[in-house]
Write a protein that holds these residues in place. Structure first.
Motif, PDB file in Angstrom:
ATOM      1  N   GLN A   9       0.840  -1.200   0.000  1.00 36.79           N
ATOM      2  CA  GLN A   9       0.000   0.000   0.000  1.00 36.79           C
ATOM      3  C   GLN A   9       0.876   1.251   0.000  1.00 36.79           C
ATOM      4  OE1 GLN A   9      -3.253  -0.570  -0.649  1.00 36.79           O
ATOM      5  NE2 GLN A   9      -2.542  -2.684  -0.553  1.00 36.79           N
ATOM      6  N   TRP A  10       2.009   1.200   0.678  1.00 34.73           N
ATOM      7  CA  TRP A  10       2.954   2.328   0.663  1.00 34.73           C
ATOM      8  C   TRP A  10       3.591   2.485  -0.714  1.00 34.73           C
ATOM      9  CZ3 TRP A  10       5.669   0.843   5.848  1.00 34.73           C
ATOM     10  CH2 TRP A  10       4.859   1.219   6.921  1.00 34.73           C
ATOM     11  N   VAL A  11       3.897   1.369  -1.347  1.00 27.79           N
ATOM     12  CA  VAL A  11       4.444   1.419  -2.709  1.00 27.79           C
ATOM     13  C   VAL A  11       3.449   2.128  -3.627  1.00 27.79           C
ATOM     14  CG1 VAL A  11       5.140   0.028  -4.709  1.00 27.79           C
ATOM     15  CG2 VAL A  11       5.865  -0.662  -2.397  1.00 27.79           C
ATOM     16  N   LYS A  12       2.183   1.755  -3.510  1.00 29.33           N
ATOM     17  CA  LYS A  12       1.141   2.377  -4.338  1.00 29.33           C
ATOM     18  C   LYS A  12       1.008   3.872  -4.029  1.00 29.33           C
ATOM     19  CE  LYS A  12      -2.648   0.039  -3.979  1.00 29.33           C
ATOM     20  NZ  LYS A  12      -3.785  -0.889  -3.880  1.00 29.33           N
ATOM     21  N   LYS A  13       1.195   4.227  -2.780  1.00 22.66           N
ATOM     22  CA  LYS A  13       1.094   5.638  -2.391  1.00 22.66           C
ATOM     23  C   LYS A  13       2.199   6.469  -3.059  1.00 22.66           C
ATOM     24  CE  LYS A  13       0.475   8.438   1.722  1.00 22.66           C
ATOM     25  NZ  LYS A  13       0.317   8.430   3.167  1.00 22.66           N
ATOM     26  N   THR A  14       3.422   5.956  -3.064  1.00 12.40           N
ATOM     27  CA  THR A  14       4.507   6.694  -3.725  1.00 12.40           C
ATOM     28  C   THR A  14       4.301   6.720  -5.235  1.00 12.40           C
ATOM     29  OG1 THR A  14       6.003   4.791  -3.917  1.00 12.40           O
ATOM     30  CG2 THR A  14       6.158   6.101  -1.908  1.00 12.40           C
ATOM     31  N   ARG A  15       3.744   5.647  -5.777  1.00 14.53           N
ATOM     32  CA  ARG A  15       3.463   5.607  -7.219  1.00 14.53           C
ATOM     33  C   ARG A  15       2.420   6.656  -7.594  1.00 14.53           C
ATOM     34  NH1 ARG A  15       0.986   0.552  -8.371  1.00 14.53           N
ATOM     35  NH2 ARG A  15       2.996  -0.433  -7.994  1.00 14.53           N
ATOM     36  N   GLU A  16       1.430   6.835  -6.724  1.00 12.53           N
ATOM     37  CA  GLU A  16       0.393   7.843  -6.976  1.00 12.53           C
ATOM     38  C   GLU A  16       1.008   9.246  -7.052  1.00 12.53           C
ATOM     39  OE1 GLU A  16      -3.105   9.771  -7.782  1.00 12.53           O
ATOM     40  OE2 GLU A  16      -2.586   7.651  -7.997  1.00 12.53           O
ATOM     41  N   ILE A  17       1.959   9.540  -6.175  1.00 14.36           N
ATOM     42  CA  ILE A  17       2.655  10.833  -6.231  1.00 14.36           C
ATOM     43  C   ILE A  17       3.356  10.975  -7.577  1.00 14.36           C
ATOM     44  CG2 ILE A  17       4.538  12.196  -5.228  1.00 14.36           C
ATOM     45  CD1 ILE A  17       3.843  10.771  -2.518  1.00 14.36           C
ATOM     46  N   LEU A  18       3.983   9.890  -8.031  1.00 14.90           N
ATOM     47  CA  LEU A  18       4.681   9.911  -9.316  1.00 14.90           C
ATOM     48  C   LEU A  18       3.708  10.079 -10.476  1.00 14.90           C
ATOM     49  CD1 LEU A  18       7.593   9.673 -10.372  1.00 14.90           C
ATOM     50  CD2 LEU A  18       7.175   7.230 -10.686  1.00 14.90           C
ATOM     51  N   PHE A  19       2.565   9.404 -10.431  1.00 14.70           N
ATOM     52  CA  PHE A  19       1.557   9.567 -11.480  1.00 14.70           C
ATOM     53  C   PHE A  19       1.056  11.008 -11.543  1.00 14.70           C
ATOM     54  CE2 PHE A  19       0.252   4.853 -11.732  1.00 14.70           C
ATOM     55  CZ  PHE A  19       0.879   4.689 -12.953  1.00 14.70           C
ATOM     56  N   GLY A 133      13.269   6.499  -9.574  1.00 15.79           N
ATOM     57  CA  GLY A 133      14.353   7.491  -9.582  1.00 15.79           C
ATOM     58  C   GLY A 133      14.709   7.924 -10.991  1.00 15.79           C
ATOM     59  N   GLN A 134      14.726   6.994 -11.917  1.00 17.30           N
ATOM     60  CA  GLN A 134      15.019   7.349 -13.314  1.00 17.30           C
ATOM     61  C   GLN A 134      13.926   8.237 -13.898  1.00 17.30           C
ATOM     62  OE1 GLN A 134      15.588   3.363 -14.960  1.00 17.30           O
ATOM     63  NE2 GLN A 134      17.731   3.913 -15.316  1.00 17.30           N
ATOM     64  N   ILE A 135      12.667   7.936 -13.565  1.00 19.92           N
ATOM     65  CA  ILE A 135      11.546   8.736 -14.061  1.00 19.92           C
ATOM     66  C   ILE A 135      11.658  10.167 -13.545  1.00 19.92           C
ATOM     67  CG2 ILE A 135       9.034   9.070 -13.862  1.00 19.92           C
ATOM     68  CD1 ILE A 135       8.819   5.945 -14.049  1.00 19.92           C
ATOM     69  N   THR A 149       9.008  12.025  -3.669  1.00 19.06           N
ATOM     70  CA  THR A 149       8.328  10.752  -3.910  1.00 19.06           C
ATOM     71  C   THR A 149       8.696   9.696  -2.856  1.00 19.06           C
ATOM     72  OG1 THR A 149      10.055  10.009  -5.427  1.00 19.06           O
ATOM     73  CG2 THR A 149       8.149  11.152  -6.397  1.00 19.06           C
ATOM     74  N   ASP A 150       9.373  10.123  -1.808  1.00 20.97           N
ATOM     75  CA  ASP A 150       9.696   9.190  -0.735  1.00 20.97           C
ATOM     76  C   ASP A 150       8.494   9.043   0.193  1.00 20.97           C
ATOM     77  OD1 ASP A 150      12.274   8.726  -1.682  1.00 20.97           O
ATOM     78  OD2 ASP A 150      13.078  10.450  -0.602  1.00 20.97           O
ATOM     79  N   LEU A 151       8.639   8.212   1.199  1.00 19.56           N
ATOM     80  CA  LEU A 151       7.530   7.922   2.108  1.00 19.56           C
ATOM     81  C   LEU A 151       7.454   8.880   3.287  1.00 19.56           C
ATOM     82  CD1 LEU A 151       7.685   4.029   2.216  1.00 19.56           C
ATOM     83  CD2 LEU A 151       5.868   5.437   1.276  1.00 19.56           C
ATOM     84  N   ILE A 152       8.048  10.035   3.151  1.00 15.89           N
ATOM     85  CA  ILE A 152       8.025  11.009   4.238  1.00 15.89           C
ATOM     86  C   ILE A 152       6.691  11.758   4.183  1.00 15.89           C
ATOM     87  CG2 ILE A 152       9.100  13.074   5.186  1.00 15.89           C
ATOM     88  CD1 ILE A 152      11.734  12.023   3.866  1.00 15.89           C
ATOM     89  N   GLU A 153       5.958  11.681   5.273  1.00 17.11           N
ATOM     90  CA  GLU A 153       4.686  12.395   5.340  1.00 17.11           C
ATOM     91  C   GLU A 153       4.852  13.602   6.247  1.00 17.11           C
ATOM     92  OE1 GLU A 153       1.251  10.032   6.081  1.00 17.11           O
ATOM     93  OE2 GLU A 153       2.092   8.330   5.021  1.00 17.11           O
ATOM     94  N   LYS A 154       4.281  14.694   5.825  1.00 14.40           N
ATOM     95  CA  LYS A 154       4.407  15.938   6.610  1.00 14.40           C
ATOM     96  C   LYS A 154       3.107  16.251   7.297  1.00 14.40           C
ATOM     97  CE  LYS A 154       7.781  17.430   3.329  1.00 14.40           C
ATOM     98  NZ  LYS A 154       8.109  18.156   2.198  1.00 14.40           N
TER      99      LYS A 154
END
Length: 154
Positions: A9-19, A133-135, A149-154
């Motif tokens: 679910q965390w992987v998907k969350k970072t992917r959403e930021i990238l999308f 990272g390449q993207i 795009t890291d998992l750091i939440e503010k």
């Protein structure tokens, strides 16, 4: 609790930021090749890795390759990942608590190897983060300022 399913679910969350980042790009920039890769082709390559390693090799499915050239935009790529997420979640459910199960693999060149289901999952996730990272780097080269795009939440 399926710990790896929660991790995904965390992987998907970072992917959403990238999308969302990629949605700020023009169609041309999403598809343009720089040094042999485009952001679209890298997205497709990552999804294909999940399909090959988890779907075809671990679960014995016959999934077709994902061709980035046939993907028209980020919206269409999101659909590819909706299917990919279902596949990964199926894999994580099927092999939950059986992470040391060995999966024999025969490569295209005939070489053989055996990998555990935990290795297969780890490989596909780390592969995605490598290409994330390449993207981001390609986007930067095209003039787009990337979000964190890291998992750091503010």
């Amino acid at each position: 609790m399926n710990l790896l399913l929660e991790q995904y679910q965390w992987v998907k969350k970072t992917r959403e930021i990238l999308f969302k980042y990629c949605e700020t790009m023009s169609f041309e920039d999403y598809k343009v090749e720089i040094d042999g890769d485009s952001i679209c082709s890298l997205h497709a390559h990552v999804a294909d890795c999940y399909h090959v390693w988890l779907g075809n090799r671990a679960m014995g499915k016959s999934l077709p390759s994902i061709d980035g050239a046939s993907i028209q935009d980020v919206k269409e790529m999101r659909k590819v990942y909706t299917e990919t997420d279902r596949l990964v979640e199926q894999f994580l459910t099927e092999f939950n608590e059986n992470w040391d199960k060995e999966i024999p693999v025969i490569f295209r060149n005939g070489d053989k190897a055996t990998f555990t289901t935990l290795w297969l999952y780890t490989h596909t996730v780390t592969h995605e983060f490598h290409h994330k990272g390449q993207i981001v780097k390609l986007g930067r080269r095209l003039g787009y300022i990337p979000p964190d795009t890291d998992l750091i939440e503010k």
